[in-house]
Write a protein that holds these residues in place. Structure first.
Motif, PDB file in Angstrom:
ATOM      1  N   HIS A 171       0.856  -1.195   0.000  1.00  0.00           N
ATOM      2  CA  HIS A 171       0.000   0.000   0.000  1.00  0.00           C
ATOM      3  C   HIS A 171       0.889   1.241   0.000  1.00  0.00           C
ATOM      4  N   THR A 172       0.454   2.274  -0.674  1.00  0.00           N
ATOM      5  CA  THR A 172       1.145   3.561  -0.671  1.00  0.00           C
ATOM      6  C   THR A 172       0.282   4.585   0.050  1.00  0.00           C
ATOM      7  N   ASP A 173       0.880   5.749   0.316  1.00  0.00           N
ATOM      8  CA  ASP A 173       0.052   6.832   0.826  1.00  0.00           C
ATOM      9  C   ASP A 173      -0.559   7.582  -0.352  1.00  0.00           C
ATOM     10  N   ARG A 215      -6.661   1.669   0.169  1.00  0.00           N
ATOM     11  CA  ARG A 215      -7.092   1.093   1.443  1.00  0.00           C
ATOM     12  C   ARG A 215      -6.260   1.659   2.594  1.00  0.00           C
ATOM     13  N   PRO A 216      -6.460   2.924   2.904  1.00  0.00           N
ATOM     14  CA  PRO A 216      -5.671   3.527   3.990  1.00  0.00           C
ATOM     15  C   PRO A 216      -6.109   2.997   5.361  1.00  0.00           C
ATOM     16  N   LEU A 217      -5.149   2.883   6.268  1.00  0.00           N
ATOM     17  CA  LEU A 217      -5.475   2.572   7.662  1.00  0.00           C
ATOM     18  C   LEU A 217      -5.941   3.813   8.400  1.00  0.00           C
ATOM     19  N   ASP A 218      -5.455   4.964   7.958  1.00  0.00           N
ATOM     20  CA  ASP A 218      -5.808   6.235   8.582  1.00  0.00           C
ATOM     21  C   ASP A 218      -6.193   7.197   7.466  1.00  0.00           C
ATOM     22  N   SER A 220      -7.027  10.351   7.680  1.00  0.00           N
ATOM     23  CA  SER A 220      -6.720  11.759   7.893  1.00  0.00           C
ATOM     24  C   SER A 220      -5.584  12.189   6.980  1.00  0.00           C
ATOM     25  N   ALA A 221      -5.387  13.509   6.911  1.00  0.00           N
ATOM     26  CA  ALA A 221      -4.379  14.062   6.000  1.00  0.00           C
ATOM     27  C   ALA A 221      -3.064  14.383   6.701  1.00  0.00           C
ATOM     28  N   SER A 222      -2.839  13.853   7.883  1.00  0.00           N
ATOM     29  CA  SER A 222      -1.634  14.170   8.650  1.00  0.00           C
ATOM     30  C   SER A 222      -0.428  13.385   8.115  1.00  0.00           C
ATOM     31  N   PRO A 223       0.782  13.902   8.371  1.00  0.00           N
ATOM     32  CA  PRO A 223       1.984  13.145   7.979  1.00  0.00           C
ATOM     33  C   PRO A 223       2.054  11.775   8.659  1.00  0.00           C
ATOM     34  N   GLU A 224       1.582  11.699   9.904  1.00  0.00           N
ATOM     35  CA  GLU A 224       1.584  10.424  10.619  1.00  0.00           C
ATOM     36  C   GLU A 224       0.677   9.412   9.929  1.00  0.00           C
ATOM     37  N   ALA A 225      -0.445   9.891   9.407  1.00  0.00           N
ATOM     38  CA  ALA A 225      -1.352   9.001   8.688  1.00  0.00           C
ATOM     39  C   ALA A 225      -0.700   8.477   7.413  1.00  0.00           C
ATOM     40  N   ASN A 229      -0.059   4.587   6.476  1.00  0.00           N
ATOM     41  CA  ASN A 229      -0.700   3.999   5.295  1.00  0.00           C
ATOM     42  C   ASN A 229       0.321   3.399   4.322  1.00  0.00           C
ATOM     43  N   ARG A 230       1.537   3.875   4.367  1.00  0.00           N
ATOM     44  CA  ARG A 230       2.588   3.362   3.499  1.00  0.00           C
ATOM     45  C   ARG A 230       3.150   2.091   4.139  1.00  0.00           C
ATOM     46  N   ARG A 231       2.660   0.934   3.682  1.00  0.00           N
ATOM     47  CA  ARG A 231       2.919  -0.297   4.427  1.00  0.00           C
ATOM     48  C   ARG A 231       2.900  -1.522   3.509  1.00  0.00           C
TER      49      ARG A 231
END
Length: 246
Positions: A171-173, A215-218, A220-225, A229-231
């Motif tokens: 997955h990418t962001d 398929r993001p896990l988070d 939100s638009a934050s850098p942490e998200a 999501n990059r996984r």
């Protein structure tokens, strides 16, 4: 004047026994004695060292004390935890610590990094081990560096002892991968699969998926998200599906 030469009276020749061989014999006996003393001393040292080594191997906890030590008991415990889907949430911390103990982490990867970047997630088909935040791939790349290969080796040992199919998904962001993040995720999933197969895994057990940013896990638009999501997700299909044989 005629001088009569003096006649010297010679003593009769006396035979002296030749005993030089005694010196050679005594030297040989001395050397043999020293040789056997050395053998005895060496065997004693080896026996002491062997006892120390055997004693250390019998110590509890030494099974996973070094990266080179056998991890048979650890792998068995992991397999039991992964197969217990009902208690997965309660066992997530233990699963993560058993998968990646500090002694097997490559240089530059700390225990707190694993705590942050490895997630154990529930899935209707089984258990997901998600490696996030560039733990495997540098941002925008699809080649596994040596440190990532070492982390995947611990997963290989566990998967080899499980009778379950495995799906590898990448997955990418929302911004990674440029115009085609799905192609990047495909290539990453294939890189992980290739490593598993090179380690002797059965290809019939594996499938791969590339989901890009879909398929993001988070959300939100934050850098942490974006980092989360990059996984890469390793789905171990431990759940028994209706109508499935085996």
């Amino acid at each position: 004047m005629n001088a009569n030469p003096r006649k010297t009276r010679r003593k009769p020749h006396q035979h002296i026994p030749q005993q030089g061989w005694m010196l050679t014999y005594s030297d040989l006996v001395t050397l043999l004695l020293a040789f056997f003393v050395l053998l005895v001393s060496m065997s004693s040292v080896d026996r002491v060292q062997f006892e120390r080594m055997a004693s250390s191997l019998r110590q509890p906890g030494d099974l996973a004390g070094t990266p080179e030590a056998p991890r048979t008991n650890v792998s068995k415990r992991l397999r039991d935890l992964l197969m217990d889907a009902e208690a997965l949430s309660a066992n997530a911390v233990e699963i993560r610590s058993l998968l990646f103990p500090p002694q097997v982490l490559p240089p530059g990867v700390e225990a707190r990094t694993v705590e942050r970047d490895v997630e154990v997630l529930e899935n209707p088909e089984g258990v997901v081990i998600a490696l996030t935040h560039d733990l495997l791939f540098p941002q925008g790349q699809d080649r596994l560096p040596p440190a990532s290969l070492r982390l995947l080796n611990t997963l290989t040992d566990v998967l080899a002892g499980l009778d379950a199919d495995v799906n590898v998904s990448a997955h990418t962001d929302a911004t990674e991968g440029g115009a085609d993040p799905w192609d990047l995720s495909d290539r990453r999933a294939l890189s992980v699969l290739e490593h598993f197969l090179q380690r002797g895994m059965d290809p019939a057990r594996f499938s791969v998926s590339g989901y890009g940013p879909d398929r993001p896990l988070d959300a939100s638009a934050s850098p942490e998200a974006a980092q989360r999501n990059r996984r890469v997700e390793i789905l171990v299909k431990t759940a028994k599906r209706p109508g499935r044989y085996g």
